[in-house]
Write a protein that holds these residues in place. Structure first.
Motif, PDB file in Angstrom:
ATOM      1  N   VAL A   1       0.848  -1.196   0.000  1.00  0.00           N
ATOM      2  CA  VAL A   1       0.000   0.000   0.000  1.00  0.00           C
ATOM      3  C   VAL A   1       0.886   1.250   0.000  1.00  0.00           C
ATOM      4  O   VAL A   1       1.647   1.483   0.942  1.00  0.00           O
ATOM      5  CB  VAL A   1      -0.953   0.008   1.216  1.00  0.00           C
ATOM      6  CG1 VAL A   1      -1.645   1.368   1.334  1.00  0.00           C
ATOM      7  CG2 VAL A   1      -1.997  -1.088   1.066  1.00  0.00           C
ATOM      8  N   VAL A   2       0.783   2.038  -1.071  1.00  0.00           N
ATOM      9  CA  VAL A   2       1.607   3.242  -1.204  1.00  0.00           C
ATOM     10  C   VAL A   2       0.755   4.507  -1.319  1.00  0.00           C
ATOM     11  O   VAL A   2       1.278   5.613  -1.444  1.00  0.00           O
ATOM     12  CB  VAL A   2       2.562   3.125  -2.412  1.00  0.00           C
ATOM     13  CG1 VAL A   2       3.524   1.963  -2.210  1.00  0.00           C
ATOM     14  CG2 VAL A   2       1.794   2.967  -3.723  1.00  0.00           C
ATOM     15  N   GLY A   3      -0.560   4.345  -1.271  1.00  0.00           N
ATOM     16  CA  GLY A   3      -1.456   5.495  -1.310  1.00  0.00           C
ATOM     17  C   GLY A   3      -2.799   5.116  -0.716  1.00  0.00           C
ATOM     18  O   GLY A   3      -3.174   3.939  -0.710  1.00  0.00           O
ATOM     19  N   ALA A   4      -3.502   6.107  -0.199  1.00  0.00           N
ATOM     20  CA  ALA A   4      -4.802   5.827   0.425  1.00  0.00           C
ATOM     21  C   ALA A   4      -5.700   7.049   0.353  1.00  0.00           C
ATOM     22  O   ALA A   4      -5.232   8.187   0.316  1.00  0.00           O
ATOM     23  CB  ALA A   4      -4.611   5.392   1.879  1.00  0.00           C
ATOM     24  N   TYR A   5      -7.011   6.787   0.327  1.00  0.00           N
ATOM     25  CA  TYR A   5      -8.045   7.801   0.366  1.00  0.00           C
ATOM     26  C   TYR A   5      -9.183   7.262   1.223  1.00  0.00           C
ATOM     27  O   TYR A   5      -9.568   6.102   1.069  1.00  0.00           O
ATOM     28  CB  TYR A   5      -8.602   8.067  -1.040  1.00  0.00           C
ATOM     29  CG  TYR A   5      -8.509   9.488  -1.523  1.00  0.00           C
ATOM     30  CD1 TYR A   5      -9.038  10.535  -0.784  1.00  0.00           C
ATOM     31  CD2 TYR A   5      -7.911   9.780  -2.744  1.00  0.00           C
ATOM     32  CE1 TYR A   5      -8.958  11.841  -1.247  1.00  0.00           C
ATOM     33  CE2 TYR A   5      -7.835  11.083  -3.215  1.00  0.00           C
ATOM     34  CZ  TYR A   5      -8.360  12.096  -2.459  1.00  0.00           C
ATOM     35  OH  TYR A   5      -8.280  13.393  -2.904  1.00  0.00           O
ATOM     36  N   ARG A   6      -9.725   8.078   2.105  1.00  0.00           N
ATOM     37  CA  ARG A   6     -10.878   7.661   2.899  1.00  0.00           C
ATOM     38  C   ARG A   6     -12.134   8.344   2.367  1.00  0.00           C
ATOM     39  O   ARG A   6     -12.154   9.568   2.189  1.00  0.00           O
ATOM     40  CB  ARG A   6     -10.665   8.014   4.374  1.00  0.00           C
ATOM     41  CG  ARG A   6     -11.789   7.478   5.273  1.00  0.00           C
ATOM     42  CD  ARG A   6     -11.461   7.672   6.735  1.00  0.00           C
ATOM     43  NE  ARG A   6     -11.589   9.066   7.156  1.00  0.00           N
ATOM     44  CZ  ARG A   6     -11.238   9.502   8.357  1.00  0.00           C
ATOM     45  NH1 ARG A   6     -10.710   8.662   9.233  1.00  0.00           N
ATOM     46  NH2 ARG A   6     -11.385  10.769   8.672  1.00  0.00           N
ATOM     47  N   LEU A   7     -13.176   7.557   2.115  1.00  0.00           N
ATOM     48  CA  LEU A   7     -14.417   8.053   1.540  1.00  0.00           C
ATOM     49  C   LEU A   7     -15.548   7.834   2.537  1.00  0.00           C
ATOM     50  O   LEU A   7     -15.787   6.707   2.970  1.00  0.00           O
ATOM     51  CB  LEU A   7     -14.747   7.314   0.229  1.00  0.00           C
ATOM     52  CG  LEU A   7     -13.601   7.086  -0.757  1.00  0.00           C
ATOM     53  CD1 LEU A   7     -14.111   6.365  -2.006  1.00  0.00           C
ATOM     54  CD2 LEU A   7     -12.925   8.392  -1.134  1.00  0.00           C
ATOM     55  N   LEU A   8     -16.258   8.902   2.887  1.00  0.00           N
ATOM     56  CA  LEU A   8     -17.347   8.829   3.847  1.00  0.00           C
ATOM     57  C   LEU A   8     -18.608   9.410   3.208  1.00  0.00           C
ATOM     58  O   LEU A   8     -18.666  10.601   2.906  1.00  0.00           O
ATOM     59  CB  LEU A   8     -16.994   9.598   5.124  1.00  0.00           C
ATOM     60  CG  LEU A   8     -18.012   9.567   6.265  1.00  0.00           C
ATOM     61  CD1 LEU A   8     -18.232   8.139   6.772  1.00  0.00           C
ATOM     62  CD2 LEU A   8     -17.556  10.469   7.419  1.00  0.00           C
ATOM     63  N   ASP A   9     -19.606   8.529   2.984  1.00  0.00           N
ATOM     64  CA  ASP A   9     -20.855   9.012   2.402  1.00  0.00           C
ATOM     65  C   ASP A   9     -21.843   9.378   3.504  1.00  0.00           C
ATOM     66  O   ASP A   9     -21.538   9.286   4.696  1.00  0.00           O
ATOM     67  CB  ASP A   9     -21.431   7.982   1.420  1.00  0.00           C
ATOM     68  CG  ASP A   9     -21.804   6.660   2.086  1.00  0.00           C
ATOM     69  OD1 ASP A   9     -21.930   6.608   3.328  1.00  0.00           O
ATOM     70  OD2 ASP A   9     -21.971   5.661   1.347  1.00  0.00           O
ATOM     71  N   GLU A  10     -23.036   9.782   3.096  1.00  0.00           N
ATOM     72  CA  GLU A  10     -24.014  10.264   4.077  1.00  0.00           C
ATOM     73  C   GLU A  10     -24.492   9.160   5.009  1.00  0.00           C
ATOM     74  O   GLU A  10     -24.744   9.407   6.198  1.00  0.00           O
ATOM     75  CB  GLU A  10     -25.179  10.916   3.340  1.00  0.00           C
ATOM     76  CG  GLU A  10     -24.782  12.238   2.698  1.00  0.00           C
ATOM     77  CD  GLU A  10     -25.757  12.723   1.643  1.00  0.00           C
ATOM     78  OE1 GLU A  10     -26.494  13.693   1.924  1.00  0.00           O
ATOM     79  OE2 GLU A  10     -25.779  12.137   0.545  1.00  0.00           O
ATOM     80  N   ASN A  11     -24.593   7.933   4.513  1.00  0.00           N
ATOM     81  CA  ASN A  11     -24.995   6.825   5.378  1.00  0.00           C
ATOM     82  C   ASN A  11     -23.931   6.547   6.434  1.00  0.00           C
ATOM     83  O   ASN A  11     -24.231   6.341   7.617  1.00  0.00           O
ATOM     84  CB  ASN A  11     -25.263   5.567   4.555  1.00  0.00           C
ATOM     85  CG  ASN A  11     -26.501   5.692   3.692  1.00  0.00           C
ATOM     86  OD1 ASN A  11     -27.438   6.408   4.044  1.00  0.00           O
ATOM     87  ND2 ASN A  11     -26.508   5.005   2.564  1.00  0.00           N
ATOM     88  N   GLY A  12     -22.663   6.556   6.002  1.00  0.00           N
ATOM     89  CA  GLY A  12     -21.572   6.356   6.949  1.00  0.00           C
ATOM     90  C   GLY A  12     -21.493   7.482   7.964  1.00  0.00           C
ATOM     91  O   GLY A  12     -21.252   7.251   9.156  1.00  0.00           O
ATOM     92  N   ALA A  13     -21.724   8.724   7.509  1.00  0.00           N
ATOM     93  CA  ALA A  13     -21.686   9.867   8.421  1.00  0.00           C
ATOM     94  C   ALA A  13     -22.800   9.769   9.457  1.00  0.00           C
ATOM     95  O   ALA A  13     -22.606  10.126  10.626  1.00  0.00           O
ATOM     96  CB  ALA A  13     -21.810  11.170   7.633  1.00  0.00           C
ATOM     97  N   ALA A  14     -23.956   9.260   9.040  1.00  0.00           N
ATOM     98  CA  ALA A  14     -25.055   9.106   9.996  1.00  0.00           C
ATOM     99  C   ALA A  14     -24.674   8.110  11.092  1.00  0.00           C
ATOM    100  O   ALA A  14     -24.973   8.326  12.270  1.00  0.00           O
ATOM    101  CB  ALA A  14     -26.313   8.647   9.263  1.00  0.00           C
ATOM    102  N   ARG A  15     -24.002   7.040  10.716  1.00  0.00           N
ATOM    103  CA  ARG A  15     -23.562   6.058  11.711  1.00  0.00           C
ATOM    104  C   ARG A  15     -22.471   6.624  12.602  1.00  0.00           C
ATOM    105  O   ARG A  15     -22.381   6.288  13.792  1.00  0.00           O
ATOM    106  CB  ARG A  15     -23.066   4.787  11.011  1.00  0.00           C
ATOM    107  CG  ARG A  15     -24.138   4.030  10.253  1.00  0.00           C
ATOM    108  CD  ARG A  15     -23.637   2.658   9.830  1.00  0.00           C
ATOM    109  NE  ARG A  15     -22.456   2.725   8.963  1.00  0.00           N
ATOM    110  CZ  ARG A  15     -22.508   2.794   7.646  1.00  0.00           C
ATOM    111  NH1 ARG A  15     -23.681   2.814   7.012  1.00  0.00           N
ATOM    112  NH2 ARG A  15     -21.393   2.841   6.936  1.00  0.00           N
ATOM    113  N   ALA A  16     -21.612   7.486  12.039  1.00  0.00           N
ATOM    114  CA  ALA A  16     -20.482   8.046  12.785  1.00  0.00           C
ATOM    115  C   ALA A  16     -20.871   9.248  13.633  1.00  0.00           C
ATOM    116  O   ALA A  16     -20.060   9.740  14.416  1.00  0.00           O
ATOM    117  CB  ALA A  16     -19.362   8.438  11.819  1.00  0.00           C
ATOM    118  N   GLY A  17     -22.082   9.736  13.480  1.00  0.00           N
ATOM    119  CA  GLY A  17     -22.497  10.920  14.216  1.00  0.00           C
ATOM    120  C   GLY A  17     -22.196  12.216  13.501  1.00  0.00           C
ATOM    121  O   GLY A  17     -22.232  13.295  14.113  1.00  0.00           O
ATOM    122  N   GLY A  18     -21.895  12.136  12.213  1.00  0.00           N
ATOM    123  CA  GLY A  18     -21.609  13.331  11.420  1.00  0.00           C
ATOM    124  C   GLY A  18     -20.371  13.130  10.570  1.00  0.00           C
ATOM    125  O   GLY A  18     -19.679  12.109  10.663  1.00  0.00           O
TER     126      GLY A  18
END
Length: 256
Positions: free
Chosen positions: A72-89
């Motif tokens: 692994v030499v690169g990474a990106y984190r993607l958070l959609d609205e469903n994930g944000a709802a579970r995470a509290g925002g």
């Protein structure tokens, strides 16, 4: 170093996620001096509470010997609205008032924790990540991308020129404009008529420049993240406003 053999995947296991967090530790903790309540220094992993609710796009170099953590030499984190709802925002909501974005009724995707191994910067590695990201955006019918991006350090005297440039030339429209929360710095520090725009753009980090080339813009105010030793701006990209030329920057080479 042998010729890279790039592959882009989504993290599918705990091992894949740890590989992304290990790379993030190298970049954000060791290189940039960041820290956080969930950073695991013993295992050298940069972790936070949003990871479990996000998708993680990983750039692998199959030419590197060893398991997935080494590849692994690169990474990106993607958070959609469903994930944000579970995470509290959304993560960005800790630094910015996102009321305009959230009330826009547009389909949102937050991009974060973007990083490349130091040996792969300045080449085609980021293009491979962007191409995969473009495919995901098209498949999910995402309408607005956003997320915080950083300048190293919190010295406003050093960052006055690039922040002023972003404010004067790339401020987001009011209906999509995030507003920085305290502690923040005003970005409008140098009047446009006295600003050396060319010199200021040299100081803008490459990731932010990439968003600007795609038609991206920035929120109002810069957030001072003292735990990560960064000055953050909130980037916003309205996919519908991108020109065909701009779309080709991140869709070139993607199979349909």
């Amino acid at each position: 170093m042998p010729q890279p053999q790039f592959d882009v995947i989504f993290a599918r296991s705990a091992e894949d996620l740890r590989a992304a967090q290990a790379l993030r530790y190298e970049v954000f903790v060791e290189e940039l001096g960041g820290d956080g309540t969930m950073v695991d220094h013993a295992r050298r992993l940069e972790i936070d509470a949003f990871d479990a609710h996000s998708s993680h796009l990983l750039l692998l170099d199959r030419a590197r010997a060893g398991g997935v953590e080494r590849q692994v030499v690169g990474a990106y984190r993607l958070l959609d609205e469903n994930g944000a709802a579970r995470a509290g925002g959304f993560y960005s909501a800790r630094e910015y008032d996102l009321s305009a974005l959230l009330s826009s009724k547009r389909k949102l995707l937050e991009l974060g924790r973007s990083c490349l191994h130091k040996d792969y910067r300045g080449g085609s590695a980021m293009h491979h990540l962007w191409t995969a990201l473009g495919g995901y955006i098209a498949a999910q019918k995402t309408q607005v991308l956003f997320g915080v991006a950083s300048f190293h350090g919190t010295d406003m005297s050093r960052l006055a020129a690039p922040l002023s440039l972003l404010h004067h030339r790339h401020l987001a429209p009011v209906d999509l404009r995030p507003i920085a929360k305290p502690p923040f710095a005003e970005m409008d520090q140098i009047a446009p008529e006295t600003l050396d725009r060319k010199a200021a753009m040299v100081q803008v980090p490459s990731l932010i420049k990439a968003y600007l080339r795609l038609g991206g813009c920035v929120g109002q105010g810069a957030y001072l993240d003292h735990s990560f030793n960064t000055t953050d701006v909130c980037l916003v990209l309205d996919v519908a406003q991108m020109s065909e030329k701009q779309r080709r920057i991140y869709t070139q080479g993607r199979t349909r």
